[in-house]
Design an enzyme around this catalytic site. Structure first.
Site, PDB file in Angstrom:
ATOM      1  N   SER A 121      -2.110  14.677 -11.354  1.00  0.00           N
ATOM      2  CA  SER A 121      -1.020  13.886 -10.755  1.00  0.00           C
ATOM      3  C   SER A 121      -1.097  14.070  -9.245  1.00  0.00           C
ATOM      4  CB  SER A 121       0.316  14.438 -11.252  1.00  0.00           C
ATOM      5  OG  SER A 121       1.389  13.934 -10.491  1.00  0.00           O
ATOM      6  N   TYR A 134       6.534  21.192 -13.513  1.00  0.00           N
ATOM      7  CA  TYR A 134       5.500  20.148 -13.502  1.00  0.00           C
ATOM      8  C   TYR A 134       4.566  20.319 -12.303  1.00  0.00           C
ATOM      9  CZ  TYR A 134       3.712  15.310 -13.972  1.00  0.00           C
ATOM     10  OH  TYR A 134       2.931  14.186 -14.129  1.00  0.00           O
TER      11      TYR A 134
HETATM   12  N1  LIG Z   1       3.518   8.343 -15.635  1.00  0.00           N
HETATM   13  C1  LIG Z   1       3.229   8.829 -14.431  1.00  0.00           C
HETATM   14  O1  LIG Z   1       3.776   8.375 -13.407  1.00  0.00           O
HETATM   15  C2  LIG Z   1       2.222   9.901 -14.261  1.00  0.00           C
HETATM   16  C3  LIG Z   1       1.751  10.142 -12.970  1.00  0.00           C
HETATM   17  C4  LIG Z   1       0.809  11.130 -12.777  1.00  0.00           C
HETATM   18  C5  LIG Z   1       0.345  11.852 -13.853  1.00  0.00           C
HETATM   19  N2  LIG Z   1       0.829  11.593 -15.100  1.00  0.00           N
HETATM   20  C6  LIG Z   1       0.292  12.402 -16.201  1.00  0.00           C
HETATM   21  O2  LIG Z   1      -0.367  11.558 -17.120  1.00  0.00           O
HETATM   22  C7  LIG Z   1      -0.287  12.137 -18.425  1.00  0.00           C
HETATM   23  C8  LIG Z   1       0.276  11.097 -19.381  1.00  0.00           C
HETATM   24  O3  LIG Z   1       1.566  10.732 -18.956  1.00  0.00           O
HETATM   25  P1  LIG Z   1       2.290   9.382 -19.400  1.00  0.00           P
HETATM   26  O4  LIG Z   1       3.085   8.928 -18.253  1.00  0.00           O
HETATM   27  O5  LIG Z   1       1.319   8.464 -20.037  1.00  0.00           O
HETATM   28  O6  LIG Z   1       3.324   9.960 -20.472  1.00  0.00           O
HETATM   29  P2  LIG Z   1       3.773   9.441 -21.913  1.00  0.00           P
HETATM   30  O7  LIG Z   1       5.034  10.149 -22.221  1.00  0.00           O
HETATM   31  O8  LIG Z   1       3.738   7.956 -21.989  1.00  0.00           O
HETATM   32  O9  LIG Z   1       2.592   9.995 -22.841  1.00  0.00           O
HETATM   33  C9  LIG Z   1       2.376  11.374 -22.977  1.00  0.00           C
HETATM   34  C10 LIG Z   1       1.825  11.641 -24.364  1.00  0.00           C
HETATM   35  O10 LIG Z   1       1.612  13.048 -24.487  1.00  0.00           O
HETATM   36  C11 LIG Z   1       1.961  13.408 -25.806  1.00  0.00           C
HETATM   37  N3  LIG Z   1       2.317  14.809 -25.936  1.00  0.00           N
HETATM   38  C12 LIG Z   1       3.341  15.452 -25.340  1.00  0.00           C
HETATM   39  N4  LIG Z   1       3.427  16.713 -25.811  1.00  0.00           N
HETATM   40  C13 LIG Z   1       2.424  16.849 -26.716  1.00  0.00           C
HETATM   41  C14 LIG Z   1       2.001  17.918 -27.539  1.00  0.00           C
HETATM   42  N5  LIG Z   1       2.644  19.084 -27.569  1.00  0.00           N
HETATM   43  N6  LIG Z   1       0.924  17.730 -28.326  1.00  0.00           N
HETATM   44  C15 LIG Z   1       0.271  16.532 -28.353  1.00  0.00           C
HETATM   45  N7  LIG Z   1       0.629  15.488 -27.593  1.00  0.00           N
HETATM   46  C16 LIG Z   1       1.704  15.643 -26.785  1.00  0.00           C
HETATM   47  C17 LIG Z   1       3.184  12.545 -26.117  1.00  0.00           C
HETATM   48  O11 LIG Z   1       3.420  12.466 -27.523  1.00  0.00           O
HETATM   49  C18 LIG Z   1       2.822  11.221 -25.473  1.00  0.00           C
HETATM   50  O12 LIG Z   1       2.202  10.340 -26.377  1.00  0.00           O
HETATM   51  C19 LIG Z   1       0.584  13.388 -18.287  1.00  0.00           C
HETATM   52  O13 LIG Z   1      -0.222  14.530 -18.143  1.00  0.00           O
HETATM   53  C20 LIG Z   1       1.344  13.126 -17.007  1.00  0.00           C
HETATM   54  O14 LIG Z   1       1.751  14.311 -16.402  1.00  0.00           O
HETATM   55  C21 LIG Z   1       1.753  10.632 -15.324  1.00  0.00           C
END
Ligand SMILES: NC(=O)c1ccc[n+]([C@@H]2O[C@H](COP(=O)([O-])OP(=O)(O)OC[C@H]3O[C@@H](n4cnc5c(N)ncnc54)[C@H](O)[C@@H]3O)[C@@H](O)[C@H]2O)c1
Length: 239
Positions: A121, A134
């Site tokens: 991120s 985070y």
């Molecule tokens: N959305 C953003 O703005 C953003 C920005 C930078 C980084 N990220 C990172 O990208 C990644 C995905 O985020 P996203 O926004 O797509 O989130 P999201 O909530 O849409 O998807 C996250 C997924 O992780 C799964 N997950 C969570 N805990 C789990 C566990 N214990 N075991 C197995 N699966 C698990 C969830 O079930 C979900 O399907 C994360 O690491 C997040 O930190 C997101």
């Protein structure tokens, strides 16, 4: 690919499958419309991470690319930050990528084009208030990737931390009420004034833009990127 059930992970799983890779879509709640037969695992446990790696090896016979993308967010001022939330954030955002790398390492060392890609991120590079767990975990995963890049160099393994700004996913949508409460503003104001505040270009990133970046890194031209953050943050960390 972990976190493949939603948001960024789901877009990456679809993109890598479209690129011709055999993808094991791993999640707590796998998407029904994702590529291949999904695999259910709780990645907060050692057993869950080992089972995910074993399932990929069993199904495909080898593991060339590991993408660690599972995660969640908690927003709270430090004095109220629940200790359990801290523990859970570190387990999924930092320990799971470590365990996946550890368990997949022997297979990556044998692969023709081995890649370890963590979805980190912009919070691996910059902090925001109320996100102690985070931000700390994301800074940690950049340290992990840098270490893997050095350890994997001889075997040709490249390791990168993809660092997006805010992406249009359920994880971001779920933060809006918490941010509104923490900052004492309406939800609309929280999106415009708090969430999009760090972006120089005021829009959310689409999950497909992150997936395209991962596709490039996993592809034949991505191997020179190693030990680095690969940042797509609409200008967040430029200032
Ligand atoms: N959305 C953003 O703005 C953003 C920005 C930078 C980084 N990220 C990172 O990208 C990644 C995905 O985020 P996203 O926004 O797509 O989130 P999201 O909530 O849409 O998807 C996250 C997924 O992780 C799964 N997950 C969570 N805990 C789990 C566990 N214990 N075991 C197995 N699966 C698990 C969830 O079930 C979900 O399907 C994360 O690491 C997040 O930190 C997101």
């Amino acid at each position: 690919m972990t976190g493949a059930g939603s948001g960024i992970g789901s877009a990456i799983a679809d993109r890598l499958a479209a690129d011709g890779l055999d993808v094991l879509a791993v999640d707590l709640k796998p998407a029904e419309d994702g590529p291949g037969e999904p695999f259910e695992a709780d990645l907060t446990t050692r057993e869950g991470n080992l089972a995910a790696v074993d399932a990929a090896l069993e199904r495909f016979g080898a593991l060339d690319v590991v993408v660690a993308g599972a995660g969640f967010q908690r927003v709270s001022p430090i004095a109220d930050f629940a200790e359990d939330d801290w523990d859970d954030l570190l387990k999924i955002l930092l320990t799971s990528p470590f365990l996946l790398a550890k368990y997949a390492w022997p297979s990556l060392c044998r692969a023709d084009r081995p890649r370890f890609i963590a979805i980190a991120s912009a919070h691996a590079l910059a902090a925001s208030p109320y996100k102690a767990g985070y931000v700390s975990a994301k800074h940690g995963v950049l340290g992990l990737v840098r270490t893997l890049a050095l350890e994997g160099a001889e075997a040709g393994i490249s390791a990168t931390a993809v660092c997006p700004g805010f992406v249009r996913t359920p994880l971001v949508e779920a933060q809006i009420p918490d941010q509104a409460e923490a900052h004492g503003v309406s939800e609309e104001q929280a999106l415009e004034q708090v969430i999009l505040a760090p972006h120089a270009i005021k829009r959310l990133i689409e999950p497909e833009e992150v997936a395209a970046t991962v596709s490039f890194l996993a592809g034949p031209d991505g191997g020179a990127f190693t030990g680095v953050p690969v940042t797509l943050d609409l200008g967040w960390t430029a200032s």
